[in-house]
Structure formats: C-alpha cells, structure tokens
Design a protein around this motif. Structure first.
Motif, PDB file in Angstrom:
ATOM      1  N   VAL A  67       0.835  -1.206   0.000  1.00 39.19           N
ATOM      2  CA  VAL A  67       0.000   0.000   0.000  1.00 39.19           C
ATOM      3  C   VAL A  67       0.872   1.259   0.000  1.00 39.19           C
ATOM      4  CG1 VAL A  67      -1.686   1.332   1.312  1.00 39.19           C
ATOM      5  CG2 VAL A  67      -1.905  -1.151   1.153  1.00 39.19           C
ATOM      6  N   GLU A  81      -9.253  16.511  -3.480  1.00 40.45           N
ATOM      7  CA  GLU A  81     -10.583  15.958  -3.238  1.00 40.45           C
ATOM      8  C   GLU A  81     -10.815  15.724  -1.738  1.00 40.45           C
ATOM      9  OE1 GLU A  81     -12.958  15.514  -5.288  1.00 40.45           O
ATOM     10  OE2 GLU A  81     -14.333  14.440  -3.963  1.00 40.45           O
ATOM     11  N   ILE A  82      -9.784  15.219  -1.074  1.00 37.38           N
ATOM     12  CA  ILE A  82      -9.907  14.902   0.354  1.00 37.38           C
ATOM     13  C   ILE A  82      -9.914  16.178   1.197  1.00 37.38           C
ATOM     14  CG2 ILE A  82      -8.721  13.753   2.292  1.00 37.38           C
ATOM     15  CD1 ILE A  82      -9.798  11.818   0.277  1.00 37.38           C
ATOM     16  N   THR A  94     -15.183  20.752   0.005  1.00 36.45           N
ATOM     17  CA  THR A  94     -16.295  19.822   0.214  1.00 36.45           C
ATOM     18  C   THR A  94     -15.792  18.440   0.608  1.00 36.45           C
ATOM     19  OG1 THR A  94     -16.268  19.262  -2.117  1.00 36.45           O
ATOM     20  CG2 THR A  94     -17.827  20.973  -1.429  1.00 36.45           C
ATOM     21  N   GLY A  95     -14.501  18.327   0.881  1.00 36.02           N
ATOM     22  CA  GLY A  95     -13.896  17.011   1.114  1.00 36.02           C
ATOM     23  C   GLY A  95     -14.208  16.424   2.472  1.00 36.02           C
ATOM     24  N   ILE A  96     -13.705  15.220   2.652  1.00 35.59           N
ATOM     25  CA  ILE A  96     -13.998  14.462   3.870  1.00 35.59           C
ATOM     26  C   ILE A  96     -13.354  15.114   5.097  1.00 35.59           C
ATOM     27  CG2 ILE A  96     -12.039  12.896   3.538  1.00 35.59           C
ATOM     28  CD1 ILE A  96     -15.356  11.604   4.727  1.00 35.59           C
ATOM     29  N   LEU A 130      -4.206   4.668   2.414  1.00 35.69           N
ATOM     30  CA  LEU A 130      -5.224   3.907   1.693  1.00 35.69           C
ATOM     31  C   LEU A 130      -6.557   4.647   1.623  1.00 35.69           C
ATOM     32  CD1 LEU A 130      -5.297   1.131   0.356  1.00 35.69           C
ATOM     33  CD2 LEU A 130      -6.236   0.189   2.471  1.00 35.69           C
ATOM     34  N   PHE A 131      -6.888   5.356   2.690  1.00 34.29           N
ATOM     35  CA  PHE A 131      -8.198   5.965   2.790  1.00 34.29           C
ATOM     36  C   PHE A 131      -8.546   6.908   1.632  1.00 34.29           C
ATOM     37  CE2 PHE A 131     -10.866   9.510   4.222  1.00 34.29           C
ATOM     38  CZ  PHE A 131     -12.039   8.820   4.390  1.00 34.29           C
ATOM     39  N   PRO A 132      -7.624   7.804   1.221  1.00 36.57           N
ATOM     40  CA  PRO A 132      -7.961   8.677   0.087  1.00 36.57           C
ATOM     41  C   PRO A 132      -8.392   7.897  -1.151  1.00 36.57           C
ATOM     42  CG  PRO A 132      -5.966   9.447   1.141  1.00 36.57           C
ATOM     43  CD  PRO A 132      -6.316   8.137   1.796  1.00 36.57           C
ATOM     44  N   PHE A 133      -7.775   6.742  -1.373  1.00 35.27           N
ATOM     45  CA  PHE A 133      -8.130   5.955  -2.557  1.00 35.27           C
ATOM     46  C   PHE A 133      -9.552   5.404  -2.434  1.00 35.27           C
ATOM     47  CE2 PHE A 133      -3.507   5.949  -2.615  1.00 35.27           C
ATOM     48  CZ  PHE A 133      -3.278   6.300  -3.929  1.00 35.27           C
ATOM     49  N   GLU A 173     -11.948   6.938  -0.848  1.00 34.03           N
ATOM     50  CA  GLU A 173     -12.798   8.082  -1.148  1.00 34.03           C
ATOM     51  C   GLU A 173     -12.937   8.279  -2.661  1.00 34.03           C
ATOM     52  OE1 GLU A 173     -14.833   9.048   1.365  1.00 34.03           O
ATOM     53  OE2 GLU A 173     -14.784  11.029   0.445  1.00 34.03           O
ATOM     54  N   VAL A 174     -11.793   8.184  -3.357  1.00 41.40           N
ATOM     55  CA  VAL A 174     -11.794   8.370  -4.805  1.00 41.40           C
ATOM     56  C   VAL A 174     -12.765   7.386  -5.451  1.00 41.40           C
ATOM     57  CG1 VAL A 174     -10.403   8.140  -6.899  1.00 41.40           C
ATOM     58  CG2 VAL A 174      -9.441   9.266  -4.900  1.00 41.40           C
ATOM     59  N   VAL A 229     -16.527   8.219  -4.570  1.00 37.53           N
ATOM     60  CA  VAL A 229     -16.998   9.448  -5.225  1.00 37.53           C
ATOM     61  C   VAL A 229     -17.132   9.230  -6.734  1.00 37.53           C
ATOM     62  CG1 VAL A 229     -16.432  11.863  -5.743  1.00 37.53           C
ATOM     63  CG2 VAL A 229     -16.132  10.994  -3.432  1.00 37.53           C
ATOM     64  N   PRO A 248     -19.074  13.864  -2.318  1.00 33.74           N
ATOM     65  CA  PRO A 248     -17.781  13.964  -1.656  1.00 33.74           C
ATOM     66  C   PRO A 248     -17.998  14.199  -0.170  1.00 33.74           C
ATOM     67  CG  PRO A 248     -18.229  15.920  -2.967  1.00 33.74           C
ATOM     68  CD  PRO A 248     -19.272  14.917  -3.323  1.00 33.74           C
ATOM     69  N   GLY A 249     -17.181  13.559   0.644  1.00 30.54           N
ATOM     70  CA  GLY A 249     -17.351  13.707   2.078  1.00 30.54           C
ATOM     71  C   GLY A 249     -18.139  12.565   2.698  1.00 30.54           C
ATOM     72  N   ASN A 250     -18.756  11.749   1.863  1.00 25.75           N
ATOM     73  CA  ASN A 250     -19.457  10.581   2.391  1.00 25.75           C
ATOM     74  C   ASN A 250     -18.460   9.511   2.809  1.00 25.75           C
ATOM     75  OD1 ASN A 250     -21.910  11.680   1.952  1.00 25.75           O
ATOM     76  ND2 ASN A 250     -22.607  10.160   0.446  1.00 25.75           N
ATOM     77  N   LEU A 251     -18.729   8.893   3.951  1.00 28.36           N
ATOM     78  CA  LEU A 251     -17.862   7.799   4.388  1.00 28.36           C
ATOM     79  C   LEU A 251     -18.377   6.467   3.896  1.00 28.36           C
ATOM     80  CD1 LEU A 251     -16.655   8.442   8.040  1.00 28.36           C
ATOM     81  CD2 LEU A 251     -15.283   8.060   5.988  1.00 28.36           C
ATOM     82  N   ASP A 258     -16.896  16.547  -8.818  1.00 29.95           N
ATOM     83  CA  ASP A 258     -15.951  15.665  -8.117  1.00 29.95           C
ATOM     84  C   ASP A 258     -15.978  14.257  -8.686  1.00 29.95           C
ATOM     85  OD1 ASP A 258     -17.051  17.792  -6.199  1.00 29.95           O
ATOM     86  OD2 ASP A 258     -15.163  17.164  -5.266  1.00 29.95           O
ATOM     87  N   MET A 268     -12.807  12.159 -10.160  1.00 33.21           N
ATOM     88  CA  MET A 268     -12.349  10.903  -9.577  1.00 33.21           C
ATOM     89  C   MET A 268     -12.421   9.761 -10.589  1.00 33.21           C
ATOM     90  SD  MET A 268     -11.248  11.880  -6.767  1.00 33.21           S
ATOM     91  CE  MET A 268     -11.028  13.539  -7.346  1.00 33.21           C
ATOM     92  N   ILE A 273      -9.411   9.948 -12.696  1.00 30.34           N
ATOM     93  CA  ILE A 273      -8.245   9.517 -11.911  1.00 30.34           C
ATOM     94  C   ILE A 273      -8.161   7.991 -11.867  1.00 30.34           C
ATOM     95  CG2 ILE A 273      -7.500   9.315  -9.492  1.00 30.34           C
ATOM     96  CD1 ILE A 273      -7.913  12.315  -9.250  1.00 30.34           C
TER      97      ILE A 273
END
Lengths: 318, 306
Positions: free
Chosen positions: A130, A148-149, A153-155, B42-45, B47-48, B51, B57-60, B270, B274, B277
């Motif tokens: 990873v 984006e993060i 509007t990001g997380i 790993l987390f940003p991926f 999210e990508v 989305v 965006p911003g949803n978990l 967004d 994504m 990407i």
C-alpha cells in the motif's frame, strides 16, 4: 644503456601506442557506432539548449529569435534582482527544501526502522504494497486525490465540521499550506523512501544483534545501537544528496497544488520561471536568467555534495 | 524483557534465535502505528472510488453505485482518445528508450574503451547542469516538436539515471565470457545481442517498467507543448479536466439530460474528476505487481553502496 638506445626505445614506444590506438579504434568500432545515437541525443537536448542560455544576456525579440536578439549585458539580472517576486521565490525554494529535510527526510528512516521490526510477517508485505503504490502515480493524479480529500467539500472538511470548525480549506490557507505540502509528499513518497533503508538494514550483521541482546540490550536499544549505526553510511549519503538537491523544492507537487492565495508561501523558482515565461508571456529573457541562476547554484550544490561523498570514501555519482 | 524471564529458561534459546528480546506488546504497538499510516495512505483511494461512483464527496459510507461518471468520461469526454494516445506513447516510447539506453550503457561499461572517461563525463555533466526550461522549450520549437506526437517520445528518450543503472549492471558481467566469444570470432554486436542481453533480463525488465511508468505519468511535457486537444495524453487530459471541471460538468449534465434514461442523474464535478483519476490509475495497478517485484532491485542497482 647509450643515449641512442634510449631514443630508439622511445620512438618504438610511440609507434607502439600509435598502432595500439588504431587497433583500439578498429577493435571498438562497433562500440562507438552504438554510442552515436546517444551522443546525438545529448547534443540536441542537453548541450544545444545551453546555447540558449545566451538569452539571459539578451533582450528577447519574438520576431528576431535567440540568435539575432540584441545583447544587453546583465540588464536581465538587474531587472530580476529588483523583482520582489524573484526573491520571494528564491527564499521559498530554500525554505521549502529545508522543510522537507526536516519533516520528510527522517520520516522514511523511522518508518523503515518500524517496518524492519515486523520481521517477515504477512502484514509487513501488505503495508509495503500500500505504502509504495502512490510513488508510481503522477502529481496530477495524486494532487487531484489530495485536493478531493482536503478541499472545501472534502472528507477532512466534513470531519472538522463535526468539531465545529467550518469552511476550513487548508489548500488556500497560507499558514498551513507548507505543512500540507510536507504531509502530502510524505504520503506519496515515504513507502518508496523506505526501500533503500530496508535494503541497508538487511545488510547489517545479525551477530551484532545477538551480541547486543546478550549484553542486555532491549529492542529499542538494539535499534539505536545496532540498526541505526548500521545504516549510517546510507543515511549520510542520502542526506548529502538531499542538500545537493536544495534548488529542487518539488516543482511537480507545488505546480499541481498551489493557487493564488498560497502563492506567497509556495512560489518556488521553477514555478516563477514557468509563470513568467508561459503564463504572463513577457518574453523569454528574464525567465532564462532566473533559470540560469537556479541551474548554477543547483549544479554547484550537487557538485559539492558529490565531492563530500567522495571525501568520505564512498562512491559518488562520478 | 520481563516477559522473556517469565517464560522461563527453556525458551530463552528459542527467543534468541527468533526474537532477540522482542516483546509481543511492542510488536503489536509497532503494527498499530504502521497500520494507521497505511490506512492514512489507503483511505484517500477509498474516497476516490466511492466518489467516482456518484457518491457525494465527504461521504464515508457509499449509498449509490452509479457509472454515469465513467460513461461520460469514457464515451463522450475525449478521455478514451487520450487514454489510447498514452498507451501508444508507452508502447512506442519504452522500446525506443530501452534501445538507446542499452546502446549507451553497454559501450560505456567497457573498462578498456578508449575515451570512455570523456564520453561518460559528457553524459554525467547533464545531471549537474542544464540550460533550463526556456532554452529547452525553444529547442523543441525549433525542431518543430511543439504540438506533435514526437514530443512525447524524442526529447525524453534517454534518462541518464537509468543509463548509470544499466552501466552498473553491465559492469558486473564477467569479462571472460565476452573474451571467449571474441576469440570465437563474435563481433561486439553479437556478444551484446546473443550473450549479454539474454542474461540481463532482470535489469531490462526493471528499466522498461521504469520507462513505461515515466511515460505514462509525464504530464509536464504535454502541458508545455501540446495545445491541440486531440493530441493530449491522458495526463494532459486529466490536468485539463481538473482545471476546467465546471465546463466538463455542464457538458456532462447536458448530455445526460438529453437522454431520457439518464435525465434523473445528477453529475457532480468531483465524480468526473475521480472517475478520470481511476481510469488513469488502472494501467499502473496492472503493472504494479511487476513493479514491486523489480523496483527494489532497481533501487539497489543504481544506488550508492551504503
């Protein structure tokens, strides 16, 4: 031995070297042919542009081109040194590079030490898989992900809102933008950075650990007294090269992440040159001068780094 | 240490072999620390991915699975053409670079080649000093490489660092093998193609992978030199979409609204970003297992011995 004899001997030697040279030229004919494309490549794309450096001492006229534009001596440098944006970019370049030395360089070492403590476990492979992956993405893609993060509007904004902090966008906040550069670059490159240290650690003599253990050294002391000294050579070489690369403050990252509000804290010489030459379009002379300024300092720093490494008895770049 | 003592003398020997005083608690703590760092990467991926499938965006937690973003990106936006352009650049550029790199590194790895020092110096000097961005651009212009596909292949044909890497590898090649082939009447060309290259597959694989990834990821060359949108690589396309995402979004919304089946779909900027990407990441993910197999070797080959 008479004088005559000595003379004869030396002429024979000259003849020998001559025939030796023609022998070598013939012997290595194909080798020289192989090198031709590369020489053409370097001549065209590395050495020919150096002639364009003359632009730094000329006033560029679009209609006249490099060759016929008039010479102006050091006028471009004078104008450049009067530009506060130039000095800002120069200072930012040094400061951001030093920041990376302080906040990125040690992180890879620490992570390598931690990964090493995990032995050959399966999890270690997962972590490494990873952590190394983002290195192979371009900054266009990775900055897209980071924006984006972190964007409005990001997380991250969503999480901060939970704590009552609303509308905080670190990407346009000058006070946090530099730490953000360090953190995001760490996320992208730290896994890659550990590889070389892990390889160096693998070369440490295991008996040293045994001995340290017998002497009562616990895990941390083994790390401190055996592992770290074992990779000291690698660390110092990479550190010296990092100092040699001080003029490269991370163009790819900054170009893709910066914007107007954070430009004062993140504009580096390379972004300054790019904007001056290709965005504001005021001609190519001053950007060439700025580029030359940066190249000369950068080249000298790297040469110095190489010299220090050779003094240490290690293998430099050449 | 305390845990070791409690386990009694019988296991001390075993411990020395395997653990050398490593307590289990510390291992767990270290695992946790590294795991947190790994999750941060790993987390940003994650999210990508969510989305790109139409989640806000911003949803978990994802609650939509919609491929409208991909449909627009692939079918209508021009990304497919850019993707194929990038594939073409890699397929043409990598063998070209590899060939030139081998032809440079092999002769320079020969200790007895007269003039080797000067020739190597000429090449290494370019690592320390260059003309800078503007003179380089002007040369590309003079050679009519601006707005041509050639700009993707030719100006970046040789990476000096990879030449050094390969040189280091070739230098390890035993002289005796080549000498005996020479005595048998083989030419240098035959020795290179029949003897040296077949035994150099690991370094060739490493450098091919590095060149392909570099080609795929090169975004600056097209940004600087390509205005013609039909000649964009995927990186140039992606960069442009990031910069002008609102325009792309309104185009996408217009085309979705025009089709009855999709008129209820709302396309978010967004999501488009994504999706493109992900499309750009897929080829990297495909070669990543090979990269992982070879990159450590590559790093070590070229690195300074510490």
């Amino acid at each position: 031995m008479s004088v005559n004899n000595a003379k004869e001997l030396s002429t024979r030697r000259v003849q020998q070297t001559k025939s030796k040279r023609s022998y070598y030229l013939k012997r290595y004919r194909i080798m020289y042919l192989m090198l031709l494309p590369a020489l053409a490549f370097y001549a065209t794309f590395s050495y020919y542009p150096m002639y364009g450096i003359t632009l730094a001492f000329k006033q560029y006229m679009f209609n006249l081109g490099v060759l016929r534009s008039p010479w102006v001596g050091l006028a471009n440098f004078q104008l450049m040194f009067q530009d506060p944006q130039f000095w800002n970019a120069f200072r930012n370049t040094i400061e951001i590079s030093l920041g990376r030395l302080a906040f990125e360089f040690p992180v890879a070492i620490i992570l390598a030490l931690l990964l090493n403590e995990l032995g050959h476990s399966k999890m270690k492979r997962v972590y490494q898989t990873v952590l190394t992956f983002p290195h192979f993405l371009s900054w266009v893609v990775f900055s897209g992900i980071m924006i984006e993060i972190l964007g409005d509007t990001g997380i991250v904004d969503g999480i901060l809102s939970q704590f009552g902090i609303h509308g905080f966008d670190p990407l346009v906040t000058p006070s946090v933008f530099r730490p953000l550069l360090f953190i995001t670059d760490n996320l992208k490159e730290v896994g890659w950075g550990t590889i070389i240290y892990l390889a160096a650690i693998a070369g440490v003599n295991p008996e040293l650990y045994e001995a340290a253990y017998v002497d009562g050294a616990g895990r941390l002391r083994q790390m401190w007294h055996v592992t770290l000294p074992g990779i000291r050579g690698t660390i110092s070489i990479l550190l010296i090269f990092a100092v040699g690369g001080l003029m490269n403050a991370g163009f790819d990252q900054i170009f893709n992440m910066y914007s107007g509000p954070v430009q004062p804290v993140s504009d580096i010489l390379q972004t300054y040159v790019f904007r001056l030459a290709f965005v504001s379009g005021n001609g190519f002379d001053i950007p060439t001068a700025a580029g030359l300024f940066s190249s000369v300092i950068g080249g000298l720093l790297l040469l110095g780094a190489n010299w220090v490494i050779k003094r240490m008895g290690q293998e430099g770049l050449f | 240490m305390a845990t070791n003592l409690q386990r009694g003398p019988a296991t001390v020997d075993e411990d020395r072999e395997a653990n050398r005083g490593k307590s289990r608690t510390t291992t767990i703590v270290i695992n946790l620390v590294v795991m947190v760092i790994t999750l941060l990467v790993l987390f940003p991926f994650y999210e990508v991915v969510i989305v790109s499938f139409g989640n806000n965006p911003g949803n978990l937690i994802p609650h939509i699975f919609d491929i409208a973003n991909y449909r627009y990106i692939i079918v209508q936006s021009g990304a497919l053409r850019a993707f194929l352009t990038s594939v073409g650049i890699v397929l043409v550029g990598t063998p070209f670079s590899l060939l030139l790199t081998i032809l440079t590194a092999y002769p320079l790895s020969k200790k007895h080649l007269p003039g080797r020092g000067i020739l190597t110096g000429i090449i290494l000097f370019t690592m320390f000093f260059g003309g800078g961005l503007v003179p380089w651009y002007l040369v590309l212009k003079q050679l009519h490489l601006i707005n041509s596909y050639g700009v993707y292949i030719i100006p970046s044909a040789i990476n000096t660092f990879y030449v050094i890497l390969m040189m280091t590898f070739f230098r390890e090649f035993p002289d005796s093998l080549e000498e005996s082939a020479l005595i048998d009447g083989a030419s240098d060309w035959t020795i290179l193609t029949r003897i040296v290259l077949p035994t150099s597959m690991p370094v060739i694989a490493t450098i091919s992978l590095f060149y392909s990834v570099d080609r795929w990821n090169d975004w600056f060359t097209p940004i600087l030199t390509i205005n013609d949108t039909s000649k964009w690589s995927l990186q140039a396309f992606t960069y442009n979409l990031m910069q002008n995402v609102n325009q792309f979004t309104s185009n996408a919304q217009a085309s979705a609204a025009a089709s009855v089946a999709q008129s209820h779909i709302q396309i978010l900027p967004d999501g488009l970003k994504m999706a493109v990407i992900i499309v750009g990441m897929i080829p990297i993910m495909c070669v990543y297992p090979f990269l992982q197999k070879y990159f450590a070797k590559g790093v070590m080959l070229g690195s300074i011995k510490g």
